[in-house]
Design an enzyme around this catalytic site. Sequence first.
Site, mmCIF file in Angstrom:
data_model
loop_
_atom_site.group_PDB
_atom_site.id
_atom_site.type_symbol
_atom_site.label_atom_id
_atom_site.label_comp_id
_atom_site.label_asym_id
_atom_site.label_seq_id
_atom_site.Cartn_x
_atom_site.Cartn_y
_atom_site.Cartn_z
ATOM 1 N N SER A 54 -3.234 1.911 -5.556
ATOM 2 C CA SER A 54 -3.584 1.744 -6.965
ATOM 3 C C SER A 54 -4.730 0.750 -7.146
ATOM 4 O O SER A 54 -5.678 0.989 -7.897
ATOM 5 C CB SER A 54 -2.322 1.275 -7.715
ATOM 6 O OG SER A 54 -2.638 0.686 -8.931
ATOM 7 N N GLY A 114 -0.107 1.526 1.330
ATOM 8 C CA GLY A 114 0.918 1.023 0.428
ATOM 9 C C GLY A 114 0.683 1.524 -0.988
ATOM 10 O O GLY A 114 -0.450 1.846 -1.372
ATOM 11 N N CYS A 115 1.750 1.596 -1.760
ATOM 12 C CA CYS A 115 1.652 2.145 -3.123
ATOM 13 C C CYS A 115 0.795 1.254 -4.013
ATOM 14 O O CYS A 115 -0.119 1.718 -4.690
ATOM 15 C CB CYS A 115 3.044 2.348 -3.708
ATOM 16 S SG CYS A 115 4.137 0.911 -3.584
ATOM 17 N N TYR A 116 1.098 -0.048 -4.014
ATOM 18 C CA TYR A 116 0.275 -0.978 -4.794
ATOM 19 C C TYR A 116 -1.175 -0.952 -4.311
ATOM 20 O O TYR A 116 -2.111 -0.964 -5.102
ATOM 21 C CB TYR A 116 0.795 -2.409 -4.620
ATOM 22 C CG TYR A 116 1.978 -2.797 -5.455
ATOM 23 C CD1 TYR A 116 1.941 -2.722 -6.841
ATOM 24 C CD2 TYR A 116 3.128 -3.307 -4.856
ATOM 25 C CE1 TYR A 116 3.033 -3.141 -7.604
ATOM 26 C CE2 TYR A 116 4.223 -3.718 -5.617
ATOM 27 C CZ TYR A 116 4.165 -3.631 -6.993
ATOM 28 O OH TYR A 116 5.239 -4.047 -7.741
#
Lengths: 348, 348, 348, 348
Positions: A164, A159-161
């Site tokens: 990060s 996932g993108c979050y």
Amino acid sequence: MPELIQPAVVGATGYAGFELTRLLLDHPRVAKPLLLSREGDNSTRLDLGDVYPHISGNGGFPVTPFSWKTLKEKGVQLLFLATPHEISREWMPEAMAQGLRVVDLSGAWRLKNAANRAVYNFDDKDPSAAAQLDSTATYGLPELNRAAIQSAQLVANPGCYATSVILGLAPIVQSGLLDKSAGIICDAKSGVSGAGKAPTSKTHFVEVADNLSAYSVFGHRHTGEILEQLRLEGADLVFTPHLLPIPRGILSTLYVRLTGPATAEQVLKLYRDFYAESPWVRVFPAGKLPQIQYSVRSNYCDIGFTLSPDGKRLVIVSCLDNLIKGAAGQAVQNMNVMFGWNEKEGLN
Amino acid sequence: MPELIQPAVVGATGYAGFELTRLLLDHPRVAKPLLLSREGDNSTRLDLGDVYPHISGNGGFPVTPFSWKTLKEKGVQLLFLATPHEISREWMPEAMAQGLRVVDLSGAWRLKNAANRAVYNFDDKDPSAAAQLDSTATYGLPELNRAAIQSAQLVANPGCYATSVILGLAPIVQSGLLDKSAGIICDAKSGVSGAGKAPTSKTHFVEVADNLSAYSVFGHRHTGEILEQLRLEGADLVFTPHLLPIPRGILSTLYVRLTGPATAEQVLKLYRDFYAESPWVRVFPAGKLPQIQYSVRSNYCDIGFTLSPDGKRLVIVSCLDNLIKGAAGQAVQNMNVMFGWNEKEGLN
Amino acid sequence: MPELIQPAVVGATGYAGFELTRLLLDHPRVAKPLLLSREGDNSTRLDLGDVYPHISGNGGFPVTPFSWKTLKEKGVQLLFLATPHEISREWMPEAMAQGLRVVDLSGAWRLKNAANRAVYNFDDKDPSAAAQLDSTATYGLPELNRAAIQSAQLVANPGCYATSVILGLAPIVQSGLLDKSAGIICDAKSGVSGAGKAPTSKTHFVEVADNLSAYSVFGHRHTGEILEQLRLEGADLVFTPHLLPIPRGILSTLYVRLTGPATAEQVLKLYRDFYAESPWVRVFPAGKLPQIQYSVRSNYCDIGFTLSPDGKRLVIVSCLDNLIKGAAGQAVQNMNVMFGWNEKEGLN
Amino acid sequence: MPELIQPAVVGATGYAGFELTRLLLDHPRVAKPLLLSREGDNSTRLDLGDVYPHISGNGGFPVTPFSWKTLKEKGVQLLFLATPHEISREWMPEAMAQGLRVVDLSGAWRLKNAANRAVYNFDDKDPSAAAQLDSTATYGLPELNRAAIQSAQLVANPGCYATSVILGLAPIVQSGLLDKSAGIICDAKSGVSGAGKAPTSKTHFVEVADNLSAYSVFGHRHTGEILEQLRLEGADLVFTPHLLPIPRGILSTLYVRLTGPATAEQVLKLYRDFYAESPWVRVFPAGKLPQIQYSVRSNYCDIGFTLSPDGKRLVIVSCLDNLIKGAAGQAVQNMNVMFGWNEKEGLN
């Protein structure tokens, strides 16, 4: 000149699928990707250049209906699924049976812990096949998981979050300097493309512009990925996403307490050593913080930090482009690892 | 203290309807507006404060289902329709029969010329009743039409673009200085709220942000209003709307050629005289141009101009807030005129 | 009709000073404010309507040079300083000597603890006079400090971030439910107007748009206010501001751990009771979070929260408009309290 | 493998200079560009990666003080000047004397007509040398001027607005279908990066966001370029620029009247034929209009049009990225032409 690999993309009309297609078109190791749409998704055959005139002028980009037969006929070796997770759950057993290698950009196969998977509410037709894939799927974060990805058949693109947060925290979590009793706060902010291309009241310009909102507090699906990959299950970790009035980019502000005072030099060395072999992570000098602008439209995850004067509180800032390092770029990076290519290939 | 008028608003959950409701709530001459929704529009009764938490904290704003009976029971004297034009076409004969005065914010009753109405493709159940209303409805632009509005039963509130263009051009068109043979170019730019609250691919944040696009060239519905109100039918007038990446506001750049050289002083006097009795038009000094920011969230239409060195080309810039002077504020201004109140009442 | 108070504003051309002027112009209890500029700040007398055409059309708003003599001649009873903190430090002893009541919008007089004041690096000409004012100045947050403000001669208007954080945390901090050992994280995001009107590389459109950045980590001047007003000096509290690509508005996400499990009902009651007499704080139902859009252009501070499933982690979201509740509106609210008027007067 | 050309860039820290540097770094035919700053511009030597962390992580990008000696020592063959026009006027005679080929991105050498140059108010030290260069400099718009650029020593890179307008109008102007008596209206809108990197009140985020403004009506410097290149001197052409709240991109809406009715097929063929050999212009099908998003971050100029129902009014929309096709990309395209390379080299 080595033979080119033939990739296929299902879901090229979505934001992540389109970015992926653009990256593959420029990648020196792969043939022009086969673009496929799910049955019923498009009543007629369309051209990607009609949906995204950005790429028109370089010849046609026909999108054709998906079928396993087409994949075989076209000699597809690597399948990218930029589809809803329901589709990825449904199709994956067959893809595996066909001997395809797959990079799945959805949340379908990221989680090992059944309790964490509960937020997705998967409705599998063949639960035992699904269970086996749940256990064999490889979490596709090359910086943490390079070796496993290399030989994986099914790579679950993170996932993108989660990308990060995990990349921002991994060095300090694995260092032993972390005071887990103090709580770990992950305050993340994302651009709107992370919410997908479907128009909803939440993506309406007038609702997003000049605004900021927090959402899914204590309930976001990426929380499980973060806990699993950092091996922090059960820890007091809070993850709060916010919707920014920008098209793309994520900035996560991460708060941890250390077991004792550290120096900025120590922390910097820790991060630089951790990512020494990872070309897509840039660690900033102490006190110099990344901004969304620096990494947007690139595959970089930028990490910076500030240490409190007493050396016990660490604030880490992690930035990336949600559609690139948070989705399409990471998928290409995973492909590079899977095929033994240079990890930077096709991503500059 | 004079008795308060009882207004009702149908469609208060839309952007223009909500602005209208806010204005009415602060208006010293009217009772708290009755908020109504069309049958089927809301399965349950809702509170406007749930849709727009902006106004919560000041008591409840219940929205109740529309019926003619409710209007009568509540003693409604003035009905505001912030509804799709189809609804306004359908309901208006009955509203007239009930003796209600109506300000209609849709495009249903603005056009006198049947050829201009064709773009709406109205499908009237009772064509002769509709035809009669087409001829008796009053175009609600107080600056041009104050006297007729005062005694009107049905006021057709102008389009947002049309208001901006008509007010910007009216003085020069009526002056006789206009060279009609040269063409009149109306290049208009609007914020996204003008497209309404329904989420579509055109209002998706990612499609609008960092972008600008022209649309409906030679085909926008407001063109007919402009031609009719300026009595320019058949003239070579081009109206081109553009979608700006901002929530609200319109700026129209208007290009005309004059029959002979004029001075800036002449043009300024012409505009100032024309709007001398119009408190909601601000005419800027020559060479000082309005910007969207100056009039946004107000009922002002700001007008400025620059004259070419040879005195023969005039560029006029006209700005307003599409939801206020372009919709809800103008509706209140019309109400003020209809009831003989000060035109600024409730709009400061 | 009671006599009107005569206010004066120094610094009306700045963003906060302009908002303050607008509010005072509409306030029913005060005369038209006297607008003053510091010597050297404007070579010629100007009109505020030239700087902000937004307010043109309602007569002149001349800005005249500041002098103590002018204040006396015009019968000024209340002086608002929307000036840099250096000016406020320099002028305040004389203002006190002149018997003026003052609301100072700068950071000059907010801090009681000399160590906290160090970040401002004040260079006082008369240190003993300054020290006396440091101890007697009243922190102007009406929700916490109403009684003291009523009789104060010098009111130090709070910082925008500080207002947002203090109001969001005060009820839980004072409740005894707070686990101070766990750390308190304040992750705040502000629009650009908080950085002031002077053009710098940090306020350049291209540097801010499509971006997000954290700044002043462990070093922001508002941190001292937060610690002092919440009586948390020495606690493990982290305050991190971020610059949002929007003109105005603050959203603070606040993370605390509780001493034991609580219920959402308990927390809601705690907050609602705490602010029962405070008309400018809106406490949202549990799980419903405020967004910047809801309170922008109003004097509200909106507060919402979500409780973790185990009842031990509380995430509070606090929103306000940095120029209104975070500056000009709060200054008017303080004026209302100082003169014994209704706290909502002139702010609707 | 052919030898690489050695370029130098003066002014790499500006927006256009930075884009140019990025493009040159990826260009397969040129060596790493030498980055130079004017004396006094930077007190110390800096690294471009410090100003733009976007490019950090790929080694150093030192910026060294400019001198003719340095250019000679480093074997510079092509000099790019991304400097203020005053510097370009001052340095050019010496650059020519040194035998350097130059692409100048400023407005210094674009205009042939002295009357058009008056808006720049050049103050040349050696007027006769300047006059000679004025007459020999080549206007660097490859689509119109390819042959001359190939052999030019001094290429004056066009203005961003001018590129957009000239490319949009050239086919119809040269076709003979244009009714010049009717006036030509060029309504252009640009993102903020066109205003440069220096912070001013006009580039302040709060002044630009949520806003639109027209400026320099009848007085913009690019007007002369448009008139000269289209050979329309003396025609009734109006050019009006507007400042958009976006970082980059230009959309020009162009209004012309035709001498007689045309068909969309005719117009489309006219444009497609005109740009048949120009890979950086994309002509859209009739009625399909380009948007800023489609060409931003590319070197494309996108052109579309709509014809009025009577076939006599043509509205053309022309879009490009002001920093790429409007500046840095066009400079690279000019370099490609100057050295006989494929015009697309290094620009994909």
